[in-house]
Write a protein that holds these residues in place. Structure first.
Motif, PDB file in Angstrom:
ATOM      1  N   ARG A   1       0.834  -1.205   0.000  1.00 35.50           N
ATOM      2  CA  ARG A   1       0.000   0.000   0.000  1.00 35.50           C
ATOM      3  C   ARG A   1       0.872   1.260   0.000  1.00 35.50           C
TER       4      ARG A   1
ATOM      5  N   THR B   1       1.121   5.204   6.555  1.00 34.51           N
ATOM      6  CA  THR B   1       0.764   6.628   6.479  1.00 34.51           C
ATOM      7  C   THR B   1       1.725   7.458   7.319  1.00 34.51           C
TER       8      THR B   1
ATOM      9  N   GLU C   1       2.102   1.637  -3.512  1.00 32.58           N
ATOM     10  CA  GLU C   1       0.999   1.970  -4.421  1.00 32.58           C
ATOM     11  C   GLU C   1       0.691   3.461  -4.373  1.00 32.58           C
ATOM     12  N   GLN C   2       0.712   4.018  -3.178  1.00 29.77           N
ATOM     13  CA  GLN C   2       0.437   5.445  -3.015  1.00 29.77           C
ATOM     14  C   GLN C   2       1.538   6.301  -3.636  1.00 29.77           C
ATOM     15  N   LYS C   3       2.712   5.716  -3.822  1.00 26.90           N
ATOM     16  CA  LYS C   3       3.850   6.442  -4.391  1.00 26.90           C
ATOM     17  C   LYS C   3       4.143   6.007  -5.824  1.00 26.90           C
ATOM     18  N   SER C   4       3.184   5.291  -6.443  1.00 29.01           N
ATOM     19  CA  SER C   4       3.355   4.785  -7.816  1.00 29.01           C
ATOM     20  C   SER C   4       4.609   3.925  -7.951  1.00 29.01           C
TER      21      SER C   4
END
Length: 481
Positions: free
Chosen positions: A67, A175, A70-73
């Motif tokens: 995750r 996060t 994914e949030q950071k490509s």
């Protein structure tokens, strides 16, 4: 100085040297060369994605790690020229986990030694793309592990690694990591996820300052330092995030009420080893005065007194307490019962409404799955004993009327103080609702740091041995030292 030796120095010294190292890193032409000239970040991102989607790595928190990327490509977060200071800072933290009461065994530090990070930046052509992607992912997983262990603990019975990783909790380590990467002081941000309680802070400072350093490495803590680490672990389970709360420490037989930078302490009675008080989290929603019910006079004379004479456990098992007509508690042994049965007119009995113990004049609403109650105690003399593991699991509080008054006042309902005091004296059943619930943490701490000195409490339920065997499996139990 070699990087590996730097990472084996005491924390304060290491941080200072690390700062100097970073200055050198950014002033040397070697590190001024963009990594993009050596290995395109997009190629590394593709390799990171392949490894994560192919599940080719064993990770502590695979869902959280994926995750995060994914949030950071899937772009690298450590192995970039702009983030290399964060990478070195993270390596310092992983080398200092003992100072937080954690274990090297939970991390893959040996799989990404500082020398590997050094080679990636200095000799990128000597480290394959797959090795770089693997290093990047492993370092992220280790840091997510570090954050989760600092916050939840290692052996939290309610928050296991699998549960944390697969459940959408309010607290997400990835996060926290993402936010920390954008902050100047990564170490400070990550350390901020630890419990906020004064007890935890004192233990952490004591442990950090006591860890020995020799032969270029930190030694595994022994004896009392293991005990400190274990109690830090228990405080992580308690999840103390509030500034205002009540902390009940079972082995210390005390209750501390923290409110607005003040601490009020009360003696408590807790469960016997055969009927232990559980560690739990709850909250006080309201206070009940006169919670017990009076036993009818005929029942008192015809049933209670005869049965109490026959069975000395009868009164306790049925949560019945005897008082004289002035409302004073009567300690009913066989001699006293024989006297009362001759002339019962000067006495009466009350039976607790709860299932645990006689509640006295005050009961604090304290919902929990164990049905443990927190209340006043009719027999005040019991608080004079040093060993107060005396109940069937419930928590009795000395000067409970003072605690009730503080709770009522601090919740903004001071106007009802006089009414509550009158209800306590007259033993009248009334409910006083708090405008704001008060968190309660019942913990099991066998050590604390008071005035800079470590204080130990008797392990009344013998829980240290089992916890130590899991946290420090290769050492002798504390009880055998």
């Amino acid at each position: 100085m070699e990087i590996k030796k730097l990472l084996r120095l005491p924390l304060k010294v290491a941080f200072s040297l690390a700062a100097l190292l970073l200055v050198l890193l950014f002033t040397q032409p070697l590190y001024a060369v963009p990594r993009a000239q050596q290995t395109e970040e997009k190629d590394l991102a593709s390799e990171i994605r392949v490894l994560l989607e192919g599940r080719k790595l064993w990770l502590n928190y695979p869902i959280s790690t994926k995750r995060f990327y994914e949030q950071k490509s899937y772009t690298p977060q450590w192995l970039t020229v702009s983030r290399q200071d964060k990478a070195w800072a993270s390596m310092l933290l992983l080398d200092c986990v003992l100072q937080f009461g954690l274990s090297y065994n939970d991390y893959r530090y040996n799989e990404h030694l500082p020398s590997t990070l050094h080679d990636i930046f200095e000799k990128p052509n000597h480290v394959s793309l797959t090795q770089q992607a693997r290093f990047e992912i492993m370092l992220t997983d280790d840091m997510i592990t570090f954050v989760n262990q600092l916050h939840f603990g290692v052996l939290n019975p309610s928050f296991t690694p699998g549960f944390i990783d697969s459940t959408d909790n309010e607290f997400r380590a990835e996060t926290v990591m993402a936010n920390a990467m954008d902050q100047e002081k990564l170490m400070k941000v990550l350390a901020g996820v630890q419990p906020k309680s004064k007890e935890y802070q004192r233990l952490q400072e004591y442990l950090s300052s006591s860890i020995r350093y020799s032969d270029n490495c930190y030694e595994i803590p022994e004896g009392e330092l293991q005990n400190v680490a274990m109690n830090m672990e228990r405080l992580r389970w308690a999840a103390i995030e509030e500034d205002n709360y009540i902390l009940v420490n079972i082995p210390a037989f005390n209750l501390k009420y923290y409110y607005a930078d003040t601490v009020n302490e009360f003696k408590v009675i807790v469960g016997r080893p055969s009927t232990p008080t559980p560690q739990l989290q709850s909250q006080i929603e309201y206070i009940i005065t006169g919670p017990d019910r009076n036993v009818a006079g005929s029942v008192f004379i015809k049933q209670v007194l005869p049965n109490a004479l026959k069975d000395h456990h009868y009164l306790e098992n049925n949560q019945i307490t005897i008082y004289d007509k002035k409302g004073a508690f009567v300690k009913a042994d066989r001699r006293v019962l024989t006297s009362i049965i001759k002339d019962p007119s000067g006495y009466y009995a009350r039976q607790a409404a709860g299932c645990d113990n006689t509640s006295g004049a005050i009961l604090f609403s304290f919902p929990n799955i164990y049905e443990v109650s927190m209340h006043d105690a009719p027999d005040k003399t019991a608080f004079e004993q040093a060993d107060r593991a005396l109940s069937k699991g419930g928590i009795s509080i000395a000067n409970a009327d003072s605690l009730a008054a503080l709770l009522l006042k601090n919740s903004g309902t001071a106007s009802r103080l006089k009414e509550m005091q009158e209800a306590i004296i007259s033993y009248k059943k009334k409910t006083f609702t708090l405008n704001k619930v008060m968190p309660v943490k019942v913990v099991y701490l066998t050590s604390d740091v008071l005035n800079g000195k470590l204080v130990s409490y008797t392990d009344i339920y013998d829980l240290d041995r089992s916890l130590q065997s899991i946290m420090f499996p290769s050492v002798r139990p504390l009880s055998m030292r």
